[in-house]
Structures are given as C-alpha cells and as structure tokens.
Scaffold this active site. Structure first.
Site, PDB file in Angstrom:
ATOM      1  N   SER A   1      18.150  -9.965 -30.355  1.00  0.00           N
ATOM      2  CA  SER A   1      18.057  -8.601 -29.627  1.00  0.00           C
ATOM      3  C   SER A   1      16.979  -7.877 -30.430  1.00  0.00           C
ATOM      4  CB  SER A   1      19.084  -7.985 -29.225  1.00  0.00           C
ATOM      5  OG  SER A   1      20.280  -8.674 -28.859  1.00  0.00           O
TER       6      SER A   1
HETATM    7  N1  SAH Z   1      24.240 -10.741 -30.769  1.00  0.00           N
HETATM    8  C1  SAH Z   1      23.231 -11.905 -30.773  1.00  0.00           C
HETATM    9  C2  SAH Z   1      22.332 -11.714 -29.457  1.00  0.00           C
HETATM   10  C3  SAH Z   1      22.425 -13.184 -29.107  1.00  0.00           C
HETATM   11  S1  SAH Z   1      21.700 -13.769 -27.485  1.00  0.00           S
HETATM   12  C4  SAH Z   1      22.365 -11.524 -32.163  1.00  0.00           C
HETATM   13  O1  SAH Z   1      22.480 -10.598 -32.465  1.00  0.00           O
HETATM   14  O2  SAH Z   1      21.274 -12.412 -32.205  1.00  0.00           O
HETATM   15  C5  SAH Z   1      23.151 -14.035 -26.648  1.00  0.00           C
HETATM   16  C6  SAH Z   1      24.087 -15.207 -27.048  1.00  0.00           C
HETATM   17  O3  SAH Z   1      24.982 -15.190 -26.244  1.00  0.00           O
HETATM   18  C7  SAH Z   1      23.291 -16.454 -27.252  1.00  0.00           C
HETATM   19  O4  SAH Z   1      23.581 -16.947 -28.446  1.00  0.00           O
HETATM   20  C8  SAH Z   1      24.199 -17.257 -26.017  1.00  0.00           C
HETATM   21  O5  SAH Z   1      24.357 -18.811 -26.435  1.00  0.00           O
HETATM   22  C9  SAH Z   1      25.639 -16.385 -26.075  1.00  0.00           C
HETATM   23  N2  SAH Z   1      26.348 -16.822 -24.794  1.00  0.00           N
HETATM   24  C10 SAH Z   1      25.796 -16.758 -23.424  1.00  0.00           C
HETATM   25  N3  SAH Z   1      26.953 -16.876 -22.580  1.00  0.00           N
HETATM   26  C11 SAH Z   1      28.053 -17.177 -23.700  1.00  0.00           C
HETATM   27  C12 SAH Z   1      29.563 -17.170 -23.197  1.00  0.00           C
HETATM   28  N4  SAH Z   1      29.962 -17.236 -22.004  1.00  0.00           N
HETATM   29  N5  SAH Z   1      30.423 -17.259 -24.211  1.00  0.00           N
HETATM   30  C13 SAH Z   1      29.746 -17.054 -25.533  1.00  0.00           C
HETATM   31  N6  SAH Z   1      28.707 -17.002 -25.691  1.00  0.00           N
HETATM   32  C14 SAH Z   1      27.671 -16.812 -24.705  1.00  0.00           C
END
Ligand code: SAH
Length: 218
Positions: free
Chosen positions: A66
């Site tokens: 993000s």
């Molecule tokens: N907090 C992260 C943002 C990652 S983007 C950072 O600081 O980089 C969102 C993430 O959510 C992705 O890695 C994706 O694989 C995960 N995601 C999406 N659906 C999900 C689910 N149902 N359970 C766990 N993770 C999930």
C-alpha cells in the site's frame, strides 16, 4: 557512496514530512515507527527508486504494497497501544505488520496471508520481529484461536465487513477496513461499542486489492 546514502535518508525523511503535512500521521508513536521501518526493504529491487514515493507498488502475484499515506492513516486511526493484540488480514509485503510491531512492542501481531509464495518472501523480512506471527489461510474467517483482538486491520477489500471479524474484535476494540467494489472502496473505521453495536465512520475513498475468500465469492 556517502552522497547516495544522504539522498536515501533525505528521501525517507521527505516521505514522512509529506505524511505529516497532509495529516495522514500525527502521533509521535506512528511517526517514529514509520521512520524506523524502511519501506525500501519491503519493495522488490526493481522499484527501489520509488520506495519513498506515496503510491502503491507491485510486490508480484498481482498484489501491492500500500501507499505510505494509507499505511500511516490506518495505523494512526487504530491508536495502537504497546500491549495490543492485533489481527491483520493480508500480510503482503509485511510493511504494515512491521510498523504495527514497532508500536505494539509488548503485544502481538497475527497476520493472515493467502498466498504461500508471498509468505516465504515476507517471513524472511519479518524474522527480526518476535511479536509477529504470519499465518497461512483465508483471512475472511479471521483467526479465532487467538480472538478477541484489541485491533483488526484489513488490507484487502471485501464487499462487506466479514461477520467473523466483527465477532473476533474485543468490545471497545477498533477495526479499520476498506469496503466496496473492485476499484473503489470506502475506508471504514468500525468501533465495537458493545457486543451488538458497531459504530462505523467513513474515513476516505481508497483502492485496495480484493479480499479473496476460498469459499465465499466476493
Ligand atoms: N498489508 C500489506 C498489503 C498487502 S496487499 C502490505 O503492507 O504490503 C493485500 C494482501 O491481502 C495480498 O497479499 C493478498 O494476497 C492478501 N489477501 C487477499 N485476500 C485474502 C484472504 N482472504 N486472506 C488472507 N489474505 C488475503
């Protein structure tokens, strides 16, 4: 080499100053955590030059780290305390989890991620934090083994707040979560006032990757 180092430090401080100036972050604890956790360590090598820019970057597997402003804002509104037990859904690059871990130094961060290959990469980056546990699985259902949580942060967007996450939030606890469609969502602060009452505040518009649940269509 020294000149390069100077530039990097300057860019990092510039990013923090930008977040303060535009009111994304204001508390000392969030500012110092964001100064401590270097975003460059959480972006792929090819994007190193963009590490301190205020936009999301690809981390592979169709996922993103993000923008620093949204990370700062979400951390700020949760008012993290040093003993907090926190659940994060969507560990991704691990950047957000590291910032939470710097503030909740005597607490614990449970962070759920659905992509095993991403977990392998991120585990390495977070290994110095003994207050972070990465859990493989579907975050739609939270992690009931350690519930209830003081704070819940969701960094992938569902179409509505998952029921299990509301259940797993402590009464008096706070959750921050993007809710909406594929390309535009509202960032919502949900405060659990009582066992049955949730107060929702819309903070801003935002765009997160979708929360993909194995068994539930989103
Ligand atoms: N907090 C992260 C943002 C990652 S983007 C950072 O600081 O980089 C969102 C993430 O959510 C992705 O890695 C994706 O694989 C995960 N995601 C999406 N659906 C999900 C689910 N149902 N359970 C766990 N993770 C999930």
């Amino acid at each position: 080499m020294d000149v390069l180092k100077f530039d990097i430090e300057g860019a990092k401080k510039g990013m923090i100053q930008h977040l303060i100036k535009y009111n994304y972050i204001k508390s000392e604890k969030v500012i110092s955590a964001m100064l401590k956790v270097d975003r460059v360590n959480f972006v792929p090598k090819e994007y190193m030059a963009d590490a301190y820019s205020d936009y999301p970057l690809s981390i592979g597997f169709k996922q993103t780290i993000s923008a620093p402003s949204i990370v700062g804002l979400m951390t700020e509104v949760l008012d993290i305390r040093e003993n907090d037990k926190i659940l994060e859904i969507g560990c991704g690059s691990g950047y957000q989890a590291a910032i939470l871990a710097e503030i909740a130094i005597k607490g614990k961060i449970y962070t759920v991620e659905r992509i095993p290959e991403l977990i392998e990469i991120t585990k390495e980056k977070l290994k110095k934090y003994n207050n972070i546990e990465i859990l493989p699985g579907d975050g739609y259902y939270g992690y009931k083994e350690e519930a209830p949580y003081d704070k819940i942060i969701v960094t992938a967007a569902p179409v509505e707040i998952p029921g299990p996450l509301i259940e797993q939030l402590k009464t008096g606890g706070k959750m921050v979560i993007p809710v909406g469609g594929r390309y535009l969502q509202n960032l919502i602060l949900a405060e659990k006032i009582s066992q049955t009452k949730i107060k929702k505040t819309i903070l801003c518009g935002c765009t997160f990757v979708p929360l993909i649940s194995f068994s539930k269509k989103e």
